[in-house]
Write a protein that holds these residues in place. Sequence first.
Motif, PDB file in Angstrom:
ATOM      1  N   VAL A   1       0.853  -1.175   0.000  1.00 26.81           N
ATOM      2  CA  VAL A   1       0.000   0.000   0.000  1.00 26.81           C
ATOM      3  C   VAL A   1       0.897   1.235   0.000  1.00 26.81           C
ATOM      4  O   VAL A   1       1.987   1.217   0.579  1.00 26.81           O
ATOM      5  CB  VAL A   1      -0.970  -0.006   1.198  1.00 26.81           C
ATOM      6  CG1 VAL A   1      -0.231   0.051   2.523  1.00 26.81           C
ATOM      7  CG2 VAL A   1      -1.976   1.141   1.108  1.00 26.81           C
ATOM      8  N   TYR A   2       0.438   2.271  -0.685  1.00 24.18           N
ATOM      9  CA  TYR A   2       1.237   3.477  -0.865  1.00 24.18           C
ATOM     10  C   TYR A   2       0.492   4.698  -0.313  1.00 24.18           C
ATOM     11  O   TYR A   2      -0.743   4.711  -0.241  1.00 24.18           O
ATOM     12  CB  TYR A   2       1.520   3.715  -2.347  1.00 24.18           C
ATOM     13  CG  TYR A   2       2.202   2.566  -3.031  1.00 24.18           C
ATOM     14  CD1 TYR A   2       1.476   1.631  -3.761  1.00 24.18           C
ATOM     15  CD2 TYR A   2       3.581   2.405  -2.954  1.00 24.18           C
ATOM     16  CE1 TYR A   2       2.094   0.570  -4.390  1.00 24.18           C
ATOM     17  CE2 TYR A   2       4.214   1.347  -3.587  1.00 24.18           C
ATOM     18  CZ  TYR A   2       3.460   0.429  -4.299  1.00 24.18           C
ATOM     19  OH  TYR A   2       4.078  -0.622  -4.916  1.00 24.18           O
ATOM     20  N   LEU A   3       1.270   5.697   0.021  1.00 22.80           N
ATOM     21  CA  LEU A   3       0.707   6.996   0.375  1.00 22.80           C
ATOM     22  C   LEU A   3       1.530   8.066  -0.337  1.00 22.80           C
ATOM     23  O   LEU A   3       2.675   8.312   0.031  1.00 22.80           O
ATOM     24  CB  LEU A   3       0.724   7.230   1.881  1.00 22.80           C
ATOM     25  CG  LEU A   3       0.013   8.507   2.349  1.00 22.80           C
ATOM     26  CD1 LEU A   3      -1.495   8.391   2.100  1.00 22.80           C
ATOM     27  CD2 LEU A   3       0.298   8.784   3.824  1.00 22.80           C
ATOM     28  N   GLN A   4       0.950   8.642  -1.376  1.00 24.35           N
ATOM     29  CA  GLN A   4       1.595   9.735  -2.091  1.00 24.35           C
ATOM     30  C   GLN A   4       1.234  11.026  -1.382  1.00 24.35           C
ATOM     31  O   GLN A   4       0.048  11.353  -1.248  1.00 24.35           O
ATOM     32  CB  GLN A   4       1.118   9.780  -3.545  1.00 24.35           C
ATOM     33  CG  GLN A   4       1.699  10.930  -4.348  1.00 24.35           C
ATOM     34  CD  GLN A   4       3.188  10.810  -4.556  1.00 24.35           C
ATOM     35  OE1 GLN A   4       3.682   9.733  -4.878  1.00 24.35           O
ATOM     36  NE2 GLN A   4       3.907  11.911  -4.383  1.00 24.35           N
ATOM     37  N   MET A   5       2.251  11.743  -0.954  1.00 29.55           N
ATOM     38  CA  MET A   5       2.034  12.979  -0.191  1.00 29.55           C
ATOM     39  C   MET A   5       2.602  14.153  -0.963  1.00 29.55           C
ATOM     40  O   MET A   5       3.813  14.208  -1.198  1.00 29.55           O
ATOM     41  CB  MET A   5       2.699  12.864   1.192  1.00 29.55           C
ATOM     42  CG  MET A   5       2.271  11.627   1.966  1.00 29.55           C
ATOM     43  SD  MET A   5       2.924  11.590   3.648  1.00 29.55           S
ATOM     44  CE  MET A   5       4.676  11.473   3.313  1.00 29.55           C
ATOM     45  N   ASN A   6       1.745  15.048  -1.360  1.00 25.23           N
ATOM     46  CA  ASN A   6       2.143  16.244  -2.106  1.00 25.23           C
ATOM     47  C   ASN A   6       1.848  17.493  -1.289  1.00 25.23           C
ATOM     48  O   ASN A   6       1.096  17.451  -0.316  1.00 25.23           O
ATOM     49  CB  ASN A   6       1.393  16.311  -3.430  1.00 25.23           C
ATOM     50  CG  ASN A   6       1.675  15.129  -4.335  1.00 25.23           C
ATOM     51  OD1 ASN A   6       2.774  14.568  -4.322  1.00 25.23           O
ATOM     52  ND2 ASN A   6       0.698  14.745  -5.133  1.00 25.23           N
ATOM     53  N   SER A   7       2.450  18.585  -1.698  1.00 24.39           N
ATOM     54  CA  SER A   7       2.232  19.879  -1.030  1.00 24.39           C
ATOM     55  C   SER A   7       2.389  19.746   0.478  1.00 24.39           C
ATOM     56  O   SER A   7       1.551  20.206   1.265  1.00 24.39           O
ATOM     57  CB  SER A   7       0.838  20.418  -1.370  1.00 24.39           C
ATOM     58  OG  SER A   7       0.670  20.564  -2.762  1.00 24.39           O
ATOM     59  N   LEU A   8       3.466  19.119   0.881  1.00 25.39           N
ATOM     60  CA  LEU A   8       3.677  18.844   2.301  1.00 25.39           C
ATOM     61  C   LEU A   8       3.851  20.132   3.095  1.00 25.39           C
ATOM     62  O   LEU A   8       4.408  21.124   2.610  1.00 25.39           O
ATOM     63  CB  LEU A   8       4.882  17.937   2.489  1.00 25.39           C
ATOM     64  CG  LEU A   8       4.600  16.459   2.168  1.00 25.39           C
ATOM     65  CD1 LEU A   8       5.898  15.710   1.917  1.00 25.39           C
ATOM     66  CD2 LEU A   8       3.814  15.831   3.294  1.00 25.39           C
ATOM     67  N   LYS A   9       3.364  20.078   4.329  1.00 28.87           N
ATOM     68  CA  LYS A   9       3.414  21.209   5.239  1.00 28.87           C
ATOM     69  C   LYS A   9       4.180  20.802   6.503  1.00 28.87           C
ATOM     70  O   LYS A   9       4.225  19.614   6.844  1.00 28.87           O
ATOM     71  CB  LYS A   9       1.995  21.623   5.648  1.00 28.87           C
ATOM     72  CG  LYS A   9       1.069  21.938   4.489  1.00 28.87           C
ATOM     73  CD  LYS A   9      -0.341  22.211   4.982  1.00 28.87           C
ATOM     74  CE  LYS A   9      -1.290  22.511   3.835  1.00 28.87           C
ATOM     75  NZ  LYS A   9      -2.673  22.775   4.315  1.00 28.87           N
ATOM     76  N   PRO A  10       4.743  21.757   7.214  1.00 27.45           N
ATOM     77  CA  PRO A  10       5.447  21.405   8.463  1.00 27.45           C
ATOM     78  C   PRO A  10       4.562  20.632   9.437  1.00 27.45           C
ATOM     79  O   PRO A  10       5.058  19.761  10.157  1.00 27.45           O
ATOM     80  CB  PRO A  10       5.845  22.777   9.015  1.00 27.45           C
ATOM     81  CG  PRO A  10       6.011  23.629   7.801  1.00 27.45           C
ATOM     82  CD  PRO A  10       4.937  23.168   6.858  1.00 27.45           C
ATOM     83  N   GLU A  11       3.279  20.910   9.433  1.00 26.05           N
ATOM     84  CA  GLU A  11       2.371  20.203  10.340  1.00 26.05           C
ATOM     85  C   GLU A  11       2.130  18.752   9.938  1.00 26.05           C
ATOM     86  O   GLU A  11       1.474  18.002  10.667  1.00 26.05           O
ATOM     87  CB  GLU A  11       1.028  20.933  10.467  1.00 26.05           C
ATOM     88  CG  GLU A  11       0.381  21.290   9.154  1.00 26.05           C
ATOM     89  CD  GLU A  11       0.677  22.727   8.736  1.00 26.05           C
ATOM     90  OE1 GLU A  11       1.847  23.162   8.852  1.00 26.05           O
ATOM     91  OE2 GLU A  11      -0.276  23.402   8.283  1.00 26.05           O
ATOM     92  N   ASP A  12       2.650  18.333   8.783  1.00 24.69           N
ATOM     93  CA  ASP A  12       2.587  16.920   8.395  1.00 24.69           C
ATOM     94  C   ASP A  12       3.717  16.116   9.031  1.00 24.69           C
ATOM     95  O   ASP A  12       3.753  14.892   8.896  1.00 24.69           O
ATOM     96  CB  ASP A  12       2.664  16.778   6.874  1.00 24.69           C
ATOM     97  CG  ASP A  12       1.456  17.362   6.164  1.00 24.69           C
ATOM     98  OD1 ASP A  12       1.651  18.003   5.111  1.00 24.69           O
ATOM     99  OD2 ASP A  12       0.330  17.180   6.663  1.00 24.69           O
ATOM    100  N   THR A  13       4.637  16.785   9.701  1.00 27.81           N
ATOM    101  CA  THR A  13       5.745  16.101  10.349  1.00 27.81           C
ATOM    102  C   THR A  13       5.226  15.133  11.414  1.00 27.81           C
ATOM    103  O   THR A  13       4.468  15.514  12.306  1.00 27.81           O
ATOM    104  CB  THR A  13       6.692  17.117  11.000  1.00 27.81           C
ATOM    105  OG1 THR A  13       7.291  17.916   9.973  1.00 27.81           O
ATOM    106  CG2 THR A  13       7.775  16.423  11.808  1.00 27.81           C
ATOM    107  N   ALA A  14       5.617  13.864  11.277  1.00 30.77           N
ATOM    108  CA  ALA A  14       5.134  12.822  12.187  1.00 30.77           C
ATOM    109  C   ALA A  14       5.789  11.504  11.818  1.00 30.77           C
ATOM    110  O   ALA A  14       6.435  11.394  10.764  1.00 30.77           O
ATOM    111  CB  ALA A  14       3.616  12.681  12.088  1.00 30.77           C
ATOM    112  N   VAL A  15       5.598  10.530  12.675  1.00 32.25           N
ATOM    113  CA  VAL A  15       5.895   9.145  12.299  1.00 32.25           C
ATOM    114  C   VAL A  15       4.633   8.582  11.657  1.00 32.25           C
ATOM    115  O   VAL A  15       3.546   8.688  12.236  1.00 32.25           O
ATOM    116  CB  VAL A  15       6.305   8.305  13.522  1.00 32.25           C
ATOM    117  CG1 VAL A  15       6.541   6.852  13.106  1.00 32.25           C
ATOM    118  CG2 VAL A  15       7.558   8.886  14.171  1.00 32.25           C
TER     119      VAL A  15
END
Length: 125
Positions: free
Chosen positions: A79-93
């Motif tokens: 399974v994949y997760l494509q993450m675009n337009s990342l923001k600092p608040e996306d920082t996580a494990v």
Amino acid sequence: QVQLAESGGGLVQAGGSLRLSCAASGLTFSRTVMGWFRQAPGKEREFVAAISRSSFSTIYADSVKGRFTISRDNAENTVYLQMNSLKPEDTAVYFCASDYSLGNAHSRMRDYDYWGRGTQVTVSS
């Protein structure tokens, strides 16, 4: 023995992209709903996205809708997760999880049976 192994995390600048992968073994992958969750420092684990067995249904947290895309390859047990337009608040494990379910994709954390160890995503401003 069920194993879920996440990969693809790293450090990226705000506005950038990453693609996470989760390779599954020891289970009948095509019979599982798969989900992605994340946990930031000092915060509770939260739902990100989920996909049904046949990819018929997908759901997303409001915070990532329109920026993240979940997909799966049942032939590759991944399974994949494509993450675009990342923001600092996306920082996580980021964690992937599996649920043997006949139903649609869902965000009920307690219903996911197996979890990976996570991969760190850090978005710099």
